[in-house]
Design a protein around this motif. Structure first.
Motif, PDB file in Angstrom:
ATOM      1  N   ILE A 148       0.411   4.262  -2.572  1.00 13.27           N
ATOM      2  CA  ILE A 148       0.249   5.658  -2.142  1.00 13.27           C
ATOM      3  C   ILE A 148       1.256   6.539  -2.873  1.00 13.27           C
ATOM      4  O   ILE A 148       0.926   7.623  -3.364  1.00 13.27           O
ATOM      5  CB  ILE A 148       0.421   5.782  -0.618  1.00 13.27           C
ATOM      6  CG1 ILE A 148      -0.752   5.111   0.116  1.00 13.27           C
ATOM      7  CG2 ILE A 148       0.522   7.251  -0.200  1.00 13.27           C
ATOM      8  CD1 ILE A 148      -0.587   5.042   1.627  1.00 13.27           C
ATOM      9  N   ALA A 149       2.503   6.070  -2.966  1.00 11.82           N
ATOM     10  CA  ALA A 149       3.549   6.827  -3.651  1.00 11.82           C
ATOM     11  C   ALA A 149       3.218   7.033  -5.126  1.00 11.82           C
ATOM     12  O   ALA A 149       3.537   8.077  -5.707  1.00 11.82           O
ATOM     13  CB  ALA A 149       4.894   6.112  -3.506  1.00 11.82           C
ATOM     14  N   GLU A 150       2.556   6.048  -5.733  1.00 11.21           N
ATOM     15  CA  GLU A 150       2.180   6.141  -7.146  1.00 11.21           C
ATOM     16  C   GLU A 150       0.951   7.017  -7.366  1.00 11.21           C
ATOM     17  O   GLU A 150       0.647   7.398  -8.493  1.00 11.21           O
ATOM     18  CB  GLU A 150       1.895   4.748  -7.711  1.00 11.21           C
ATOM     19  CG  GLU A 150       3.118   3.876  -7.897  1.00 11.21           C
ATOM     20  CD  GLU A 150       2.754   2.547  -8.542  1.00 11.21           C
ATOM     21  OE1 GLU A 150       1.825   2.531  -9.378  1.00 11.21           O
ATOM     22  OE2 GLU A 150       3.383   1.535  -8.211  1.00 11.21           O
ATOM     23  N   GLY A 151       0.200   7.280  -6.306  1.00 15.70           N
ATOM     24  CA  GLY A 151      -1.019   8.054  -6.440  1.00 15.70           C
ATOM     25  C   GLY A 151      -2.249   7.208  -6.722  1.00 15.70           C
ATOM     26  O   GLY A 151      -3.338   7.736  -6.927  1.00 15.70           O
ATOM     27  N   VAL A 152      -2.071   5.880  -6.717  1.00 19.38           N
ATOM     28  CA  VAL A 152      -3.210   4.984  -6.923  1.00 19.38           C
ATOM     29  C   VAL A 152      -4.137   5.056  -5.717  1.00 19.38           C
ATOM     30  O   VAL A 152      -5.369   5.014  -5.842  1.00 19.38           O
ATOM     31  CB  VAL A 152      -2.735   3.528  -7.138  1.00 19.38           C
ATOM     32  CG1 VAL A 152      -3.922   2.582  -7.261  1.00 19.38           C
ATOM     33  CG2 VAL A 152      -1.846   3.448  -8.373  1.00 19.38           C
ATOM     34  N   VAL A 153      -3.542   5.155  -4.526  1.00 20.24           N
ATOM     35  CA  VAL A 153      -4.272   5.301  -3.270  1.00 20.24           C
ATOM     36  C   VAL A 153      -3.964   6.674  -2.702  1.00 20.24           C
ATOM     37  O   VAL A 153      -2.847   7.189  -2.860  1.00 20.24           O
ATOM     38  CB  VAL A 153      -3.862   4.188  -2.274  1.00 20.24           C
ATOM     39  CG1 VAL A 153      -4.529   4.393  -0.924  1.00 20.24           C
ATOM     40  CG2 VAL A 153      -4.230   2.816  -2.839  1.00 20.24           C
ATOM     41  N   ALA A 154      -4.941   7.295  -2.044  1.00 21.70           N
ATOM     42  CA  ALA A 154      -4.801   8.663  -1.537  1.00 21.70           C
ATOM     43  C   ALA A 154      -3.667   8.780  -0.518  1.00 21.70           C
ATOM     44  O   ALA A 154      -3.405   7.849   0.249  1.00 21.70           O
ATOM     45  CB  ALA A 154      -6.109   9.122  -0.906  1.00 21.70           C
ATOM     46  N   LEU A 174       1.203  -0.706   6.103  1.00 25.31           N
ATOM     47  CA  LEU A 174       1.391  -0.160   4.755  1.00 25.31           C
ATOM     48  C   LEU A 174       2.561  -0.791   4.015  1.00 25.31           C
ATOM     49  O   LEU A 174       2.599  -0.770   2.783  1.00 25.31           O
ATOM     50  CB  LEU A 174       1.599   1.358   4.824  1.00 25.31           C
ATOM     51  CG  LEU A 174       0.465   2.195   5.396  1.00 25.31           C
ATOM     52  CD1 LEU A 174       0.797   3.670   5.289  1.00 25.31           C
ATOM     53  CD2 LEU A 174      -0.866   1.891   4.707  1.00 25.31           C
ATOM     54  N   ASP A 175       3.519  -1.338   4.750  1.00 26.62           N
ATOM     55  CA  ASP A 175       4.726  -1.863   4.101  1.00 26.62           C
ATOM     56  C   ASP A 175       4.624  -3.340   3.736  1.00 26.62           C
ATOM     57  O   ASP A 175       5.529  -3.876   3.106  1.00 26.62           O
ATOM     58  CB  ASP A 175       5.949  -1.636   4.986  1.00 26.62           C
ATOM     59  CG  ASP A 175       5.795  -2.277   6.369  1.00 26.62           C
ATOM     60  OD1 ASP A 175       4.680  -2.712   6.710  1.00 26.62           O
ATOM     61  OD2 ASP A 175       6.796  -2.322   7.113  1.00 26.62           O
ATOM     62  N   ARG A 176       3.558  -4.004   4.118  1.00 25.48           N
ATOM     63  CA  ARG A 176       3.414  -5.424   3.801  1.00 25.48           C
ATOM     64  C   ARG A 176       2.975  -5.588   2.347  1.00 25.48           C
ATOM     65  O   ARG A 176       2.005  -4.951   1.914  1.00 25.48           O
ATOM     66  CB  ARG A 176       2.388  -6.079   4.720  1.00 25.48           C
ATOM     67  CG  ARG A 176       2.252  -7.593   4.499  1.00 25.48           C
ATOM     68  CD  ARG A 176       1.296  -8.176   5.518  1.00 25.48           C
ATOM     69  NE  ARG A 176      -0.051  -7.665   5.364  1.00 25.48           N
ATOM     70  CZ  ARG A 176      -0.997  -7.781   6.283  1.00 25.48           C
ATOM     71  NH1 ARG A 176      -0.732  -8.380   7.422  1.00 25.48           N
ATOM     72  NH2 ARG A 176      -2.212  -7.298   6.070  1.00 25.48           N
ATOM     73  N   PRO A 177       3.639  -6.437   1.575  1.00 18.17           N
ATOM     74  CA  PRO A 177       3.237  -6.625   0.177  1.00 18.17           C
ATOM     75  C   PRO A 177       1.815  -7.163   0.076  1.00 18.17           C
ATOM     76  O   PRO A 177       1.425  -8.065   0.818  1.00 18.17           O
ATOM     77  CB  PRO A 177       4.249  -7.637  -0.360  1.00 18.17           C
ATOM     78  CG  PRO A 177       5.435  -7.521   0.546  1.00 18.17           C
ATOM     79  CD  PRO A 177       4.867  -7.202   1.908  1.00 18.17           C
ATOM     80  N   LEU A 183       0.832  -1.204   0.000  1.00 17.56           N
ATOM     81  CA  LEU A 183       0.000   0.000   0.000  1.00 17.56           C
ATOM     82  C   LEU A 183       0.868   1.256   0.000  1.00 17.56           C
ATOM     83  O   LEU A 183       0.494   2.276  -0.585  1.00 17.56           O
ATOM     84  CB  LEU A 183      -0.912  -0.013   1.233  1.00 17.56           C
ATOM     85  CG  LEU A 183      -2.145  -0.903   1.144  1.00 17.56           C
ATOM     86  CD1 LEU A 183      -2.816  -1.027   2.495  1.00 17.56           C
ATOM     87  CD2 LEU A 183      -3.131  -0.346   0.125  1.00 17.56           C
ATOM     88  N   GLN A 184       2.004   1.155   0.642  1.00 18.10           N
ATOM     89  CA  GLN A 184       2.944   2.282   0.646  1.00 18.10           C
ATOM     90  C   GLN A 184       3.372   2.629  -0.775  1.00 18.10           C
ATOM     91  O   GLN A 184       3.456   3.811  -1.144  1.00 18.10           O
ATOM     92  CB  GLN A 184       4.159   1.891   1.493  1.00 18.10           C
ATOM     93  CG  GLN A 184       5.042   3.037   1.915  1.00 18.10           C
ATOM     94  CD  GLN A 184       5.998   2.603   2.993  1.00 18.10           C
ATOM     95  OE1 GLN A 184       5.612   2.413   4.142  1.00 18.10           O
ATOM     96  NE2 GLN A 184       7.250   2.429   2.626  1.00 18.10           N
TER      97      GLN A 184
END
Length: 222
Positions: free
Chosen positions: A69-75, A88-91, A65-66
């Motif tokens: 988020i960095a890609e902008g896919v998630v807010a 957030l860091d778990r694949p 999820l991290q």
């Protein structure tokens, strides 16, 4: 890379989890009967056998999820939901990542995978992401945003535990359970919650009664 598993410890953990589930499912109002029931559940040898082990291949891992988020896919604000229940860091699994990406792109999705594959995250993360984006835009006004439908109360109850852990520190998103067990009167609903969820805090963003859901639906309802 070689990994190992402690079969005995894992079996004990599964048994303990199953017993906790039964205790929450079968909670009764009378303290003495409730204590006797819990003792019987904890000490009977009729609920489980084993362990029996079966090797299954893992689901393919994807991005975290991290990363999304960095890609902008998630807010960006989705990071406020981070915690033990949602690291957030778990694949993610690949099918979870694909589902999140497709929903973010405006697509409809159907997720059909095996038990334990994280189907819930495939639709719940996009729902929460949409709500977070509304909050960031100042548009998170009262109203139902999502309905999660389950064929059995036990499944709905399990989902409520997950939502409580996810939204405990995010009061802007409200949620509630609307089933045949849901009380109409707010006072009775609070009493029922206290009796059936021993030692569990009552969250300000959990809507407990039918009357409250019908009269002033807030941001989301499950």
């Amino acid at each position: 890379m070689t990994t190992s598993i402690d079969a005995v410890a894992t079996s004990d953990s599964i048994k303990a989890t199953y017993r906790r589930y039964l205790s929450s499912l079968l909670a009764v109002r009378d303290p003495k009967i409730d204590a006797a029931l819990r003792h019987a559940i904890d000490n009977t040898d009729m609920l489980d056998k084993g362990p029996y082990l079966e090797a299954t291949p893992p689901y393919a891992p994807g991005k975290s999820l991290q990363d999304l988020i960095a890609e902008g896919v998630v807010a960006q604000g989705f990071a406020d939901l981070a915690g033990k229940a949602l690291p957030l860091d778990r694949p993610l699994y690949v099918h979870q990542e694909q589902s999140i990406r497709k929903v973010a792109a405006g697509r409809n999705v159907v997720v059909a995978t095996g038990t334990g594959s994280g189907k819930t995250e495939s639709f719940l993360i996009p729902i929460l992401d949409s709500l977070v984006r509304e909050r960031e835009q100042g548009a998170l006004d009262p109203g139902v945003r999502a309905l999660l439908l389950y064929p059995m109360n036990a499944l709905a109850n399990d989902q409520m535990k997950r939502l409580r852990s996810l939204l405990a520190n995010y009061p802007d998103i409200t949620f509630g359970r609307y089933t045949g067990e849901t009380e109409t009167d707010p006072r009775k609903a609070r009493e029922a919650f206290a009796e059936l969820n021993i030692d569990e805090p009552m969250l300000p963003n959990e809507i407990l009664s039918r009357q409250e859901m019908r009269g002033r639906p807030r941001r989301t309802c499950c």
